[in-house]
Design an enzyme around this catalytic site. Structure first.
Site, short mmCIF file in Angstrom:
data_model
loop_
_atom_site.label_atom_id
_atom_site.label_comp_id
_atom_site.label_asym_id
_atom_site.label_seq_id
_atom_site.Cartn_x
_atom_site.Cartn_y
_atom_site.Cartn_z
N ASN A 20 56.08 10.94 31.42
CA ASN A 20 55.89 10.74 29.99
C ASN A 20 55.85 9.23 29.77
OD1 ASN A 20 56.02 10.54 27.25
ND2 ASN A 20 57.83 11.85 27.00
N HIS A 30 54.25 17.48 18.96
CA HIS A 30 55.38 18.23 19.54
C HIS A 30 54.95 19.63 19.97
CE1 HIS A 30 58.28 15.75 16.81
NE2 HIS A 30 58.25 15.19 18.00
N GLU A 83 60.58 19.99 27.41
CA GLU A 83 59.14 19.70 27.46
C GLU A 83 58.69 19.44 28.91
OE1 GLU A 83 60.21 17.09 24.23
OE2 GLU A 83 58.21 17.38 23.39
N ARG A 140 61.10 7.50 10.10
CA ARG A 140 59.84 7.74 9.39
C ARG A 140 60.08 8.46 8.07
NH1 ARG A 140 57.03 10.58 14.41
NH2 ARG A 140 58.14 9.26 15.88
N ARG A 148 52.40 13.98 30.12
CA ARG A 148 52.38 14.24 28.68
C ARG A 148 51.35 13.29 28.08
NH1 ARG A 148 56.25 11.98 24.01
NH2 ARG A 148 55.42 13.26 22.33
#
Ligand code: ADP
Length: 399
Positions: free
Chosen positions: A7, A179, A385, A240, A90
């Site tokens: 990743n 996601h 993941e 965010r 990823r």
């Protein structure tokens, strides 16, 4: 087969090696602060643990470092780098091209490149990782697993924005969602817990990490999701803002003299829990919430309230959900948030077992925390993941 999962972020590389199909984790680690003088390199497994501080100049050097680490005899992972059977990456953005994971070839690399304008922070780093692996490990197959792929099943009325269609045609401005690997993974486990075929399930999955998104999943397909054209839309996140009136941007530009870059920084890096509370570690928010701190109670309630609005909306589009699934750092570890959400949703017949809810912190296993007669189940399911990427990689290599 040993699979290397990578990743590659803008300044970090996270890695794992898994033995498949046994799904055994052999080693995991991270290189942080790539490009700085004091990069941090950490790796560990059951045999050994290592932390180094030394400069890692760029992603190419980072990949070299990862490959040198995983053959260190202390870790007992492999003797030769050629034991790696495949590499799973990823990749954040696959645009409209990819609705599933793919074996990387020239065409795939071209599409990842062409998608850079849609993910300027992430896709260049993902690409660097792919190219570095190609030069270090020529001939070893590489697979791309896209964050956006799972959401390619959204119907057009869910993915289009109400702006002139020219902008969709010219720039592909639409909802993509992110996601996806995590939403798909926890939905699969959710169906198992409900003892249903995934095709017969209606699930709401809330991936609440530092970045946060929620999805409506019908019969195993994503039909709506809160992140949009970028990962800024939707829920309140660590730093965010999530949803806000777009006119605020215009107002800020005019009245605070902020540039496009300033607004980008403000909404992505200085908003959310950080902007409201002063820092974005949910553990501290939780501690102060329990201590009765008025600001912490306000921010936790706001976070829950935004979540509740999405759950209500997705319950409507699904025509009644079977289960609400919490996952990722905040979702798996924040009992007061789950309790607040359950209180808001009592009218829908959703209840949780409070005693169990309070125990579910870093549980490591999926848990059903539903109240006895709850009409909608509440499940806490740890995401993984990397395992999902290794599974897709294994499937593609074998096919
Ligand atoms: P990401 O991959 O988006 O960085 P993670 O899924 O690792 O995010 O989640 C990070 C978030 O999870 C942080 O905001 C952190 O505060 C929160 N978190 C981690 N552990 C706990 C915990 N035990 N209790 C509450 N929040 C936690």
């Amino acid at each position: 087969m040993k699979i290397l999962v990578l990743n590659c972020g803008s300044s970090s590389i996270k890695f794992q090696v898994l033995k498949m199909p046994e799904e055994k984790l052999l080693i995991k680690g991270v290189i942080e602060r790539i490009g700085e003088e004091n990069s941090i390199i950490e790796s560990k497994n059951e045999y050994h643990k290592m932390k180094l501080n030394e400069p890692v100049l760029n992603h190419e050097k980072g990949i070299e470092k990862v490959l040198s680490l995983i053959i260190k005899p202390e870790f007992k992972v492999m003797n030769d780098i050629k034991e790696i059977g495949a590499i799973g990456h990823r990749v954040v953005h696959g645009g409209e091209e990819f609705s599933d994971s793919v074996i990387i070839n020239e065409k795939v690399i071209d599409v990842i490149k062409s998608t850079i304008p849609l993910a300027p922070l992430h896709n260049p780093a993902n690409l660097k990782g792919i190219l570095a692996c190609r030069s270090e490990l020529p001939g070893i197959p590489q697979i791309a697993v896209f964050d956006t792929a799972f959401h390619q099943t959204l119907p057009d009325y869910a993915f289009r924005y109400a702006i002139p269609k020219t902008y969709y045609e010219r720039h592909k401005i639409r909802r993509y969602g992110f996601h996806g690997t995590s939403h798909k993974y926890v939905a699969g486990i959710g169906a198992e817990i409900l003892r249903k075929d995934i095709k017969d399930t209606k699930l709401i999955t809330a991936h609440l990490g530092n970045g946060a998104s929620i999805s409506a999943i019908q019969g195993g397909n994503s039909i709506d999701t809160s992140m949009g054209f970028t990962p800024l839309e939707g829920l309140i996140m660590g730093t965010r803002s999530g949803d806000l009136d777009p006119a605020i941007l215009i107002f800020l530009e005019k009245n605070e003299n902020l540039s496009a870059d300033d607004i980008d920084q403000l909404l992505n890096k200085r908003s959310g829990v950080l902007g409201l509370f002063g820092q974005n570690d949910m553990r501290i928010l939780e501690e102060k919430y329990y201590a009765g701190d008025a600001l912490a109670i306000f921010v936790m309630t706001l976070y829950a309230y935004r979540l509740v609005k999405y759950i209500g909306a997705y319950n409507a589009v699904l025509g009644g959900a079977d289960a609400l699934i919490y996952t990722a750092g905040v979702g798996e570890n924040t009992p007061p948030l789950r309790e607040l959400v359950a209180k808001f949703l009592a009218h829908m017949g959703l209840s949780i077992n409070n005693e169990l809810n309070n125990k579910v912190i870093r549980y490591g296993e999926p848990v059903d925390i539903s109240g006895k007669d709850s009409k909608i189940k509440t499940l806490v399911i740890p995401t993984n993941e990397e395992l999902a990427i290794a599974r897709d990689t294994c499937i593609l290599i074998r096919s």
